[in-house]
Scaffold this motif. Structure first.
Motif, PDB file in Angstrom:
ATOM      1  N   LYS A 104       0.895  -1.190  -0.228  1.00 36.80           N
ATOM      2  CA  LYS A 104      -0.217  -0.035  -0.149  1.00 36.80           C
ATOM      3  C   LYS A 104       0.902   1.361  -0.167  1.00 36.80           C
ATOM      4  CE  LYS A 104      -4.174   2.049   1.844  1.00 36.80           C
ATOM      5  NZ  LYS A 104      -5.302   1.841   2.875  1.00 36.80           N
ATOM      6  N   ALA A 105       0.564   2.237  -0.853  1.00 35.17           N
ATOM      7  CA  ALA A 105       1.388   3.374  -0.916  1.00 35.17           C
ATOM      8  C   ALA A 105       0.260   4.522  -0.905  1.00 35.17           C
ATOM      9  CB  ALA A 105       2.160   3.415  -2.292  1.00 35.17           C
ATOM     10  N   ASN A 106       0.259   5.306  -0.078  1.00 34.54           N
ATOM     11  CA  ASN A 106      -0.700   6.431   0.238  1.00 34.54           C
ATOM     12  C   ASN A 106      -2.245   5.797  -0.025  1.00 34.54           C
ATOM     13  OD1 ASN A 106       1.105   8.441   0.389  1.00 34.54           O
ATOM     14  ND2 ASN A 106       1.532   8.454  -2.052  1.00 34.54           N
ATOM     15  N   ASP A 107      -2.989   5.916  -0.961  1.00 37.28           N
ATOM     16  CA  ASP A 107      -4.487   5.542  -1.061  1.00 37.28           C
ATOM     17  C   ASP A 107      -4.231   4.353  -1.927  1.00 37.28           C
ATOM     18  OD1 ASP A 107      -5.498   7.383   1.124  1.00 37.28           O
ATOM     19  OD2 ASP A 107      -5.672   8.766  -0.416  1.00 37.28           O
ATOM     20  N   ASP A 108      -3.295   3.970  -2.425  1.00 36.16           N
ATOM     21  CA  ASP A 108      -3.450   3.123  -3.661  1.00 36.16           C
ATOM     22  C   ASP A 108      -2.574   1.782  -3.183  1.00 36.16           C
ATOM     23  OD1 ASP A 108      -4.851   4.427  -5.404  1.00 36.16           O
ATOM     24  OD2 ASP A 108      -3.294   5.645  -6.074  1.00 36.16           O
ATOM     25  N   PHE A 109      -2.869   0.582  -3.777  1.00 36.30           N
ATOM     26  CA  PHE A 109      -2.242  -0.610  -3.734  1.00 36.30           C
ATOM     27  C   PHE A 109      -1.220  -0.861  -4.933  1.00 36.30           C
ATOM     28  CE2 PHE A 109      -5.631  -1.330  -0.907  1.00 36.30           C
ATOM     29  CZ  PHE A 109      -5.038  -1.784   0.268  1.00 36.30           C
ATOM     30  N   LYS A 110      -0.103  -1.008  -4.808  1.00 36.97           N
ATOM     31  CA  LYS A 110       0.780  -1.464  -5.721  1.00 36.97           C
ATOM     32  C   LYS A 110       1.107  -3.093  -5.940  1.00 36.97           C
ATOM     33  CE  LYS A 110       3.504   2.607  -6.182  1.00 36.97           C
ATOM     34  NZ  LYS A 110       4.851   3.349  -6.215  1.00 36.97           N
ATOM     35  N   ILE A 111       0.627  -3.772  -6.958  1.00 32.04           N
ATOM     36  CA  ILE A 111       0.625  -5.296  -6.902  1.00 32.04           C
ATOM     37  C   ILE A 111       1.675  -5.691  -8.203  1.00 32.04           C
ATOM     38  CG2 ILE A 111      -0.790  -7.408  -7.609  1.00 32.04           C
ATOM     39  CD1 ILE A 111      -2.472  -4.003  -6.682  1.00 32.04           C
ATOM     40  N   GLU A 112       2.676  -6.420  -7.630  1.00 30.71           N
ATOM     41  CA  GLU A 112       3.721  -6.927  -8.766  1.00 30.71           C
ATOM     42  C   GLU A 112       3.130  -8.461  -8.805  1.00 30.71           C
ATOM     43  OE1 GLU A 112       7.689  -6.053  -8.210  1.00 30.71           O
ATOM     44  OE2 GLU A 112       7.454  -4.429  -7.855  1.00 30.71           O
ATOM     45  N   THR A 113       3.364  -9.051 -10.024  1.00 33.27           N
ATOM     46  CA  THR A 113       3.128 -10.464 -10.446  1.00 33.27           C
ATOM     47  C   THR A 113       4.022 -10.949 -11.284  1.00 33.27           C
ATOM     48  OG1 THR A 113       1.944  -9.928 -12.596  1.00 33.27           O
ATOM     49  CG2 THR A 113       0.582  -9.546 -10.580  1.00 33.27           C
ATOM     50  N   SER A 114       4.264 -12.024 -11.554  1.00 34.91           N
ATOM     51  CA  SER A 114       5.285 -12.813 -12.426  1.00 34.91           C
ATOM     52  C   SER A 114       5.185 -12.176 -13.710  1.00 34.91           C
ATOM     53  CB  SER A 114       4.928 -14.179 -12.625  1.00 34.91           C
ATOM     54  OG  SER A 114       3.574 -14.671 -12.914  1.00 34.91           O
ATOM     55  N   LYS A 115       4.178 -11.405 -14.321  1.00 30.41           N
ATOM     56  CA  LYS A 115       4.255 -10.878 -15.665  1.00 30.41           C
ATOM     57  C   LYS A 115       3.981  -9.447 -15.654  1.00 30.41           C
ATOM     58  CE  LYS A 115       2.191 -15.244 -17.350  1.00 30.41           C
ATOM     59  NZ  LYS A 115       1.074 -15.683 -18.050  1.00 30.41           N
ATOM     60  N   ASN A 116       3.492  -8.635 -14.585  1.00 33.68           N
ATOM     61  CA  ASN A 116       3.125  -7.336 -14.829  1.00 33.68           C
ATOM     62  C   ASN A 116       2.858  -6.418 -13.549  1.00 33.68           C
ATOM     63  OD1 ASN A 116       1.710  -7.229 -17.719  1.00 33.68           O
ATOM     64  ND2 ASN A 116       0.723  -8.947 -16.986  1.00 33.68           N
ATOM     65  N   GLN A 117       2.713  -5.534 -13.509  1.00 33.16           N
ATOM     66  CA  GLN A 117       2.554  -4.462 -12.440  1.00 33.16           C
ATOM     67  C   GLN A 117       1.366  -3.703 -12.591  1.00 33.16           C
ATOM     68  OE1 GLN A 117       5.848  -1.560 -12.502  1.00 33.16           O
ATOM     69  NE2 GLN A 117       7.475  -3.150 -11.376  1.00 33.16           N
ATOM     70  N   TYR A 118       0.647  -3.549 -11.518  1.00 33.57           N
ATOM     71  CA  TYR A 118      -0.633  -3.187 -11.363  1.00 33.57           C
ATOM     72  C   TYR A 118      -0.959  -1.946 -10.121  1.00 33.57           C
ATOM     73  CZ  TYR A 118      -1.697  -7.176 -14.052  1.00 33.57           C
ATOM     74  OH  TYR A 118      -1.775  -8.095 -15.071  1.00 33.57           O
ATOM     75  N   LYS A 119      -1.853  -0.926 -10.025  1.00 37.53           N
ATOM     76  CA  LYS A 119      -2.090  -0.204  -9.237  1.00 37.53           C
ATOM     77  C   LYS A 119      -3.660  -0.093  -9.052  1.00 37.53           C
ATOM     78  CE  LYS A 119       0.073   3.974  -8.651  1.00 37.53           C
ATOM     79  NZ  LYS A 119       0.395   5.244  -8.875  1.00 37.53           N
ATOM     80  N   ALA A 120      -4.158  -0.317  -7.832  1.00 35.12           N
ATOM     81  CA  ALA A 120      -5.511  -0.544  -7.556  1.00 35.12           C
ATOM     82  C   ALA A 120      -5.919   0.212  -6.360  1.00 35.12           C
ATOM     83  CB  ALA A 120      -5.922  -1.993  -7.554  1.00 35.12           C
TER      84      ALA A 120
END
Length: 323
Positions: A104-120
């Motif tokens: 969690k970074a500020n009000d968002d979540f940073k998600i790393e996977t085996s293939k991509n990066q996401y912010k939610a």
């Protein structure tokens, strides 16, 4: 690597993850389901001939009818049902992509996977508990003859098989292997076959044990596994049994390390239940929700599809109320 921005990420494409996706789609939220294996990966890894304890209507999600040939559906019927729910509703799912970190970074979540990066903005974890087996922790457990999952009986025909456990999975495996010509011995830590065993199966296993078709050692446990035998501790002392394969169906547990790294706290007892609000399913990490059987911690018998499918609506309603 480019980062994809989303409203909601759902981790796990089992029945409850699919139910969460349906709720997101209804509200036109920008969501994505990420699954490290096949669609409904846990169900896919169930034994080929498994029959559910529940009736088909109790396995339905979002009031989408589940029609089965018999009141209690099979594994294959469940796979077909959930697959059709996903494809007919064109749910946004990525398979064979494993989530490695949630931060969690500020009000968002940073998600790393085996293939991509996401912010939610929100994350829902619905990963179940079928990935990590409870080990016997005995010498020889790492031998290739030892299995912690059971698929079908045919490979064990004419072999000496030790089945560890007395739950539904253990009993189903014991009966199926026996009827396919395997020499089955059950090693049971407790004093009897489990009370939660399916009511139409329990008399069968008890009768097979009583007549001697299946040997059972109660109040017993394996202490060592060797290439051609096992050593078990029984009330009558240690015994050596000829053995070709060990199938240790001693239960499974959630990936607690993954949850811990995401910041989720747990109860301090042996149940290891994650911290969440039962009215909203939000964890102690704001914006991070839990859904399905993972909510039970080590009490993996507490939540099932039929009593946790409501989690999807609770989560969606809470997210909507805060939007």
């Amino acid at each position: 690597m480019k980062t994809t921005n989303l409203d909601i990420i759902i981790i796990g494409a089992g029945p409850i993850g699919i139910a969460c996706a349906l709720e997101c789609k209804k509200r036109n939220w920008n969501y994505l389901v990420i699954e490290k294996g096949a669609l409904t990966n846990s169900l896919f890894n169930y034994p080929l001939n498994m029959t559910f304890f529940s009736t088909s209507e109790k396995l339905e999600i979002d009031n989408i009818p589940f029609i089965s040939n018999n009141p209690k559906p099979t594994r294959n019927e469940a796979l077909e049902y959930y697959r059709r729910v996903v494809t007919s509703n064109q749910l946004n799912i990525k398979l064979y992509e494993e989530v490695s970190t949630i931060k969690k970074a500020n009000d968002d979540f940073k998600i790393e996977t085996s293939k991509n990066q996401y912010k939610a903005k929100k994350v829902i974890i619905a990963t179940g508990f079928y990935d990590i087996p409870n080990l016997l922790n005995v010498p020889g457990e790492d031998l290739p003859k030892v299995f912690h999952y059971y698929k079908e009986a045919h490979p064990f025909t004419l072999q000496n098989i030790a089945i560890v456990g007395a739950s539904n999975s253990s009993v189903d495996a014991a009966l199926e292997i026996y009827r396919k010509g395997g020499n089955v011995t059950m090693i049971v830590r407790g004093e009897s076959i489990g009370e939660r065993v399916k009511y139409w199966v329990r008399p069968d296993i008890l009768n097979r044990i009583e007549e001697g078709s299946i040997k059972a050692y109660f109040n017993s446990e394996i202490t060592k596994i060797e290439e051609h035998q096992i050593i078990i501790k029984t009330p009558e002392g240690n015994k050596k049994l000829p053995n070709d394969y060990v199938i240790a169906l001693t239960g499974y547990q959630p990936n607690f390390k993954f949850l811990d790294q995401a910041g989720i706290k747990f109860s301090e007892d042996k149940k290891h239940i994650p911290n969440y609000n039962p009215d909203t399913m939000e964890s102690n990490v704001e914006g991070l929700y839990l859904a399905g059987v993972i909510c039970g911690g080590m009490e993996t018998h507490k939540w099932f599809i039929e009593n946790s499918r409501i989690h999807a609506k609770l989560i969606a309603e809470d997210i909507a109320s805060k939007s």
